[in-house]
Enzyme design. Structure first.
Site, PDB file in Angstrom:
ATOM      1  N   LYS A 185      17.114 -12.153   7.517  1.00 55.67           N
ATOM      2  CA  LYS A 185      18.035 -11.377   6.663  1.00 55.67           C
ATOM      3  C   LYS A 185      18.200 -12.101   5.338  1.00 55.67           C
ATOM      4  CE  LYS A 185      22.243 -13.531   8.401  1.00 55.67           C
ATOM      5  NZ  LYS A 185      23.589 -13.384   8.885  1.00 55.67           N
ATOM      6  N   HIS A 235       8.408   3.220   9.316  1.00 56.74           N
ATOM      7  CA  HIS A 235       8.127   2.327  10.439  1.00 56.74           C
ATOM      8  C   HIS A 235       6.857   2.816  11.139  1.00 56.74           C
ATOM      9  CE1 HIS A 235       8.908  -0.460  13.674  1.00 56.74           C
ATOM     10  NE2 HIS A 235       8.646   0.514  14.531  1.00 56.74           N
ATOM     11  N   SER A 257       0.833  -1.217   0.000  1.00 56.37           N
ATOM     12  CA  SER A 257       0.000   0.000   0.000  1.00 56.37           C
ATOM     13  C   SER A 257       0.870   1.271   0.000  1.00 56.37           C
ATOM     14  CB  SER A 257      -0.974   0.008   1.179  1.00 56.37           C
ATOM     15  OG  SER A 257      -0.287   0.114   2.394  1.00 56.37           O
ATOM     16  N   MET A 291      10.624  -7.058   5.155  1.00 60.91           N
ATOM     17  CA  MET A 291      10.650  -7.691   6.480  1.00 60.91           C
ATOM     18  C   MET A 291      11.995  -8.328   6.829  1.00 60.91           C
ATOM     19  SD  MET A 291       7.811  -6.785   7.604  1.00 60.91           S
ATOM     20  CE  MET A 291       7.639  -7.737   9.123  1.00 60.91           C
ATOM     21  N   ARG A 292      13.052  -7.880   6.193  1.00 59.13           N
ATOM     22  CA  ARG A 292      14.376  -8.414   6.519  1.00 59.13           C
ATOM     23  C   ARG A 292      15.340  -7.271   6.853  1.00 59.13           C
ATOM     24  NH1 ARG A 292      14.801 -13.868   4.846  1.00 59.13           N
ATOM     25  NH2 ARG A 292      12.764 -14.422   3.986  1.00 59.13           N
TER      26      ARG A 292
HETATM   27  C1  GRF Z   1       3.912  -0.547   6.884  1.00 62.42           C
HETATM   28  O1  GRF Z   1       3.097  -0.524   8.011  1.00 62.42           O
HETATM   29  C2  GRF Z   1       5.303  -0.067   7.219  1.00 62.42           C
HETATM   30  O2  GRF Z   1       5.326   0.854   8.258  1.00 62.42           O
HETATM   31  C3  GRF Z   1       6.011  -1.319   7.641  1.00 62.42           C
HETATM   32  O3  GRF Z   1       5.480  -2.321   6.810  1.00 62.42           O
HETATM   33  C4  GRF Z   1       4.160  -1.971   6.415  1.00 62.42           C
HETATM   34  C5  GRF Z   1       4.071  -2.115   4.926  1.00 62.42           C
HETATM   35  O4  GRF Z   1       2.752  -2.007   4.465  1.00 62.42           O
HETATM   36  N1  GRF Z   1       7.437  -1.142   7.525  1.00 62.42           N
HETATM   37  P1  GRF Z   1       2.467  -1.993   2.908  1.00 62.42           P
HETATM   38  O5  GRF Z   1       3.034  -3.287   2.325  1.00 62.42           O
HETATM   39  O6  GRF Z   1       3.107  -0.788   2.317  1.00 62.42           O
HETATM   40  O7  GRF Z   1       0.972  -1.979   2.803  1.00 62.42           O
END
Ligand code: GRF
Length: 217
Positions: free
Chosen positions: A68, A114, A16, A95-96
């Protein structure tokens, strides 16, 4: 529009924030183009969103670790981003944790968003950490990426209120909506070369939006 500023977006999830950025670029609000989108998750929504917009999108297997990239994967990510000649890497739900060689290849040119007001609540499910802690104001942070977890110099923050009847889901939705406003504002400033760093302090050279350009409510 000057589209010579090239962005690589890297994410693992829904995408998103990528959509918010791509929409802002399509609307002519950011003088940049998204050159490539990379993901460590083959089925990630971010790749589908990119392909739907005819933006080059690539799945790169992350290798043997959970949190990682392994060495081969790291090399593949770096090489894909270098081939796309990106000026800025925008992490959007990746997510790494990025390590040395990746960080060195793009020193000072990687940003992340974040879902908390850092330095409070780094790590996973930050909105839940905030709710459990009982804070009255939550929000999101855009920051440069360094070797720490959610630890680099802070570029800007946007606050949201926490209500007594909030659930983790309702607070997360409010923070996510704030992210979609904040990230494009920061990327505009980065693309225009309006942001510099002095130690831990990020300086906005001039304000496009308000007298205090880096705190949004
Ligand atoms: C967001 O909440 C961001 O803060 C975190 O991961 C999420 C990613 O959401 N780092 P999206 O994939 O952009 O919807």
């Amino acid at each position: 529009m000057n589209s010579s500023f090239r962005i690589g977006v890297v994410g693992s999830g829904k995408g998103s924030n990528f959509v918010a950025l791509a929409d802002a670029i399509a609307a002519g609000k950011i003088p940049a183009e998204i050159a490539v989108v990379l993901s460590d998750v083959e089925s990630a929504g971010i790749l589908a969103h990119a392909r739907g917009r005819k933006i080059p999108a690539q799945f790169i297997p992350p290798g043997k670790f959970r949190t990682k990239l392994d060495e081969e994967a790291e090399r593949a990510f770096v090489s894909a981003l270098q081939s796309a000649k990106v000026d800025l890497i925008v992490l959007a739900g990746f997510m790494r944790v990025l390590k040395g060689d990746f960080l060195r290849a793009f020193a000072g040119r990687i940003v992340n968003i974040h879902p908390s007001l850092l330095p409070s609540f780094p790590g996973l499910e930050a909105w839940k950490q905030a709710l459990d802690h009982g804070v009255k104001v939550a929000g999101c942070t855009v920051h440069f990426v360094d070797a720490g977890v959610d630890a680099g110099p802070i570029i800007a923050q946007q606050t949201v209120p926490v209500f007594e009847n909030d659930t983790p889901e309702s607070l997360h939705r409010r923070i996510h909506a704030a992210e979609h406003e904040l990230y494009p504002k920061c990327v505009v400033a980065l693309a225009r070369g309006e942001i510099s760093v002095a130690g831990r302090r990020v300086i906005w050279k001039k304000s496009q939006t308000c007298s205090n350009p880096y705190i949004f409510t």
